[in-house]
Design a protein around this motif. Sequence first.
Motif, PDB file in Angstrom:
ATOM      1  N   ILE A 131       0.848  -1.191   0.000  1.00 18.36           N
ATOM      2  CA  ILE A 131       0.000   0.000   0.000  1.00 18.36           C
ATOM      3  C   ILE A 131       0.882   1.239   0.000  1.00 18.36           C
ATOM      4  N   LEU A 132       0.531   2.200  -0.861  1.00 15.47           N
ATOM      5  CA  LEU A 132       1.413   3.325  -1.148  1.00 15.47           C
ATOM      6  C   LEU A 132       0.702   4.672  -0.996  1.00 15.47           C
ATOM      7  N   ASP A 133       1.096   5.416  -0.006  1.00  9.68           N
ATOM      8  CA  ASP A 133       0.853   6.843   0.152  1.00  9.68           C
ATOM      9  C   ASP A 133      -0.598   7.290   0.002  1.00  9.68           C
ATOM     10  N   ALA A 134      -1.418   6.823   0.923  1.00 10.42           N
ATOM     11  CA  ALA A 134      -2.800   7.316   1.006  1.00 10.42           C
ATOM     12  C   ALA A 134      -3.389   6.846   2.325  1.00 10.42           C
ATOM     13  N   PRO A 135      -4.458   7.497   2.778  1.00  7.64           N
ATOM     14  CA  PRO A 135      -5.175   7.028   3.961  1.00  7.64           C
ATOM     15  C   PRO A 135      -6.209   5.978   3.573  1.00  7.64           C
ATOM     16  N   LEU A 136      -6.723   5.277   4.567  1.00  4.49           N
ATOM     17  CA  LEU A 136      -7.836   4.357   4.357  1.00  4.49           C
ATOM     18  C   LEU A 136      -9.113   4.998   4.890  1.00  4.49           C
ATOM     19  N   PRO A 137     -10.129   5.140   4.066  1.00  3.47           N
ATOM     20  CA  PRO A 137     -11.385   5.704   4.559  1.00  3.47           C
ATOM     21  C   PRO A 137     -11.879   4.977   5.801  1.00  3.47           C
TER      22      PRO A 137
ATOM     23  N   GLY B 206       5.737   8.717   0.582  1.00  3.61           N
ATOM     24  CA  GLY B 206       6.763   9.731   0.394  1.00  3.61           C
ATOM     25  C   GLY B 206       7.144  10.379   1.710  1.00  3.61           C
ATOM     26  N   ASP B 207       8.435  10.668   1.881  1.00  2.00           N
ATOM     27  CA  ASP B 207       8.859  11.271   3.149  1.00  2.00           C
ATOM     28  C   ASP B 207       8.333  12.689   3.319  1.00  2.00           C
ATOM     29  N   HIS B 208       7.826  13.302   2.249  1.00  2.00           N
ATOM     30  CA  HIS B 208       7.180  14.607   2.338  1.00  2.00           C
ATOM     31  C   HIS B 208       5.660  14.470   2.190  1.00  2.00           C
ATOM     32  N   SER B 209       5.148  13.259   2.438  1.00  2.00           N
ATOM     33  CA  SER B 209       3.718  13.004   2.318  1.00  2.00           C
ATOM     34  C   SER B 209       3.288  12.069   3.450  1.00  2.00           C
ATOM     35  N   PHE B 210       2.790  10.878   3.140  1.00  2.00           N
ATOM     36  CA  PHE B 210       2.278   9.974   4.164  1.00  2.00           C
ATOM     37  C   PHE B 210       3.344   9.107   4.810  1.00  2.00           C
ATOM     38  N   GLY B 211       4.561   9.163   4.328  1.00  2.00           N
ATOM     39  CA  GLY B 211       5.602   8.273   4.829  1.00  2.00           C
ATOM     40  C   GLY B 211       5.708   8.175   6.332  1.00  2.00           C
ATOM     41  N   PRO B 212       5.728   9.290   7.056  1.00  2.00           N
ATOM     42  CA  PRO B 212       5.905   9.211   8.509  1.00  2.00           C
ATOM     43  C   PRO B 212       4.773   8.503   9.257  1.00  2.00           C
ATOM     44  N   LYS B 213       3.598   8.351   8.653  1.00  2.00           N
ATOM     45  CA  LYS B 213       2.470   7.770   9.381  1.00  2.00           C
ATOM     46  C   LYS B 213       1.839   6.555   8.731  1.00  2.00           C
ATOM     47  N   ILE B 214       2.332   6.126   7.574  1.00  2.00           N
ATOM     48  CA  ILE B 214       1.626   5.069   6.861  1.00  2.00           C
ATOM     49  C   ILE B 214       1.810   3.703   7.515  1.00  2.00           C
TER      50      ILE B 214
ATOM     51  N   GLY C  42       7.949   2.145   5.507  1.00  2.00           N
ATOM     52  CA  GLY C  42       8.444   3.426   5.960  1.00  2.00           C
ATOM     53  C   GLY C  42       8.362   4.465   4.874  1.00  2.00           C
ATOM     54  N   SER C  43       9.330   5.374   4.863  1.00  2.00           N
ATOM     55  CA  SER C  43       9.298   6.521   3.968  1.00  2.00           C
ATOM     56  C   SER C  43      10.154   6.297   2.726  1.00  2.00           C
ATOM     57  N   ILE C  44       9.665   6.809   1.610  1.00  2.00           N
ATOM     58  CA  ILE C  44      10.434   6.857   0.361  1.00  2.00           C
ATOM     59  C   ILE C  44      11.148   8.202   0.336  1.00  2.00           C
ATOM     60  N   PRO C  45      12.473   8.221   0.231  1.00  2.00           N
ATOM     61  CA  PRO C  45      13.200   9.485   0.345  1.00  2.00           C
ATOM     62  C   PRO C  45      12.981  10.412  -0.845  1.00  2.00           C
ATOM     63  N   ASN C  46      13.054  11.712  -0.555  1.00  2.00           N
ATOM     64  CA  ASN C  46      12.969  12.749  -1.586  1.00  2.00           C
ATOM     65  C   ASN C  46      11.711  12.590  -2.432  1.00  2.00           C
ATOM     66  N   CYS C  47      10.591  12.420  -1.765  1.00  2.00           N
ATOM     67  CA  CYS C  47       9.372  12.041  -2.470  1.00  2.00           C
ATOM     68  C   CYS C  47       8.154  12.652  -1.798  1.00  2.00           C
ATOM     69  N   GLY C  48       7.219  13.115  -2.629  1.00  2.00           N
ATOM     70  CA  GLY C  48       5.911  13.521  -2.163  1.00  2.00           C
ATOM     71  C   GLY C  48       4.922  12.393  -2.383  1.00  2.00           C
ATOM     72  N   HIS C  49       3.741  12.737  -2.891  1.00  2.00           N
ATOM     73  CA  HIS C  49       2.668  11.754  -3.052  1.00  2.00           C
ATOM     74  C   HIS C  49       2.868  10.831  -4.243  1.00  2.00           C
ATOM     75  N   TRP C  50       3.532  11.307  -5.290  1.00  2.00           N
ATOM     76  CA  TRP C  50       3.563  10.585  -6.563  1.00  2.00           C
ATOM     77  C   TRP C  50       4.754   9.636  -6.597  1.00  2.00           C
ATOM     78  N   VAL C  51       4.635   8.530  -5.888  1.00  2.00           N
ATOM     79  CA  VAL C  51       5.785   7.663  -5.616  1.00  2.00           C
ATOM     80  C   VAL C  51       6.342   7.004  -6.877  1.00  2.00           C
ATOM     81  N   ALA C  52       5.492   6.709  -7.845  1.00  2.00           N
ATOM     82  CA  ALA C  52       5.960   6.034  -9.060  1.00  2.00           C
ATOM     83  C   ALA C  52       6.640   6.978 -10.038  1.00  2.00           C
TER      84      ALA C  52
END
Length: 295
Positions: free
Chosen positions: A138-144, A247-255, A269-279
């Motif tokens: 699962i990559l960079d988003a919350p679960l409803p 992404g470490d600048h997105s959901f990484g710290p809490k996913i 964990g976190s993907i470095p140097n990354c926001g939401h668009w991990v791919a």
Amino acid sequence: MNASAKSTHPPEITPASPPAGFTSATARVNGIQLHYVLGGNGEPVVLLHGWPQTWYEWQRLLEPLAAHYSVIVPDLRGFGASEKPATGYDTRTLAEDIHSLVQHLGLSRIRLVGHDIGLMVAYAYAAAYPTEVHKLVILDAPLPGVEPVWSLVKASRWHFGFNATPHLAEQLLAGRERYYLEYMYTTSAFNKTAFTAAEVDEFVRSYAAPGAMGASLQIYQAFDTSAAQNQRSALTKLPMPVLALGGDHSFGPKIVAMAELVATDVSGGSIPNCGHWVAEENPEYLLAQLLAFLP
């Protein structure tokens, strides 16, 4: 129309083709027509895209993954070249579409990867068919419905409310799809130039198609239904190994903490140097993580 007036219709864009070794196909599953891209050899991996994207989100990763796996990349209901029915946009129904496609392809157990909306669909699939998912990413988003992250995200992401307002967003965005999509790709990114012109063009072409934007926004309008489904599903934690990355600048710290609320065996964990668009922002790191986790 005044000859000097500007047309709001986007210029014609040639549809993107699958990479070498991949083919494009459709299947009638769960009462609708789904488009998917297929290639590679080996154990099956299903990749589920997010919003506002299509199967083409994964195009940078397809050939290297296909060296190890059979890779199936659908357009979700309402997206890309898949059918856009009037109903069925809760994540459980979207997951049932994908499960029906997997069965149509003669597969019984898969590795499943989801980003953004695709993460939500992947979770719903794994919760409904836990013995049929070998591993889940699962990559960079919350679960409803999974708290406290869900409420925090809803309060901080203005576009959730905008997208969830029936008819309004679709009407305001008609002919302006490129402006909205480029804004989303830029503001949710750490690397502001991560998307290529070809990627943006393909997504704009897909979302500017008749009915496409409105269909995609119905997922946001169904979030309350999806949240209630997830709250019931979360009463039983997922048994399969789960890799949670953001992404470490997105959901990484809490996913990872979020994933631990719904699964028993979580890493990531976190993907470095990354926001939401991990791919798009760090595909090399993401690919390495997938190849290490999926076997």
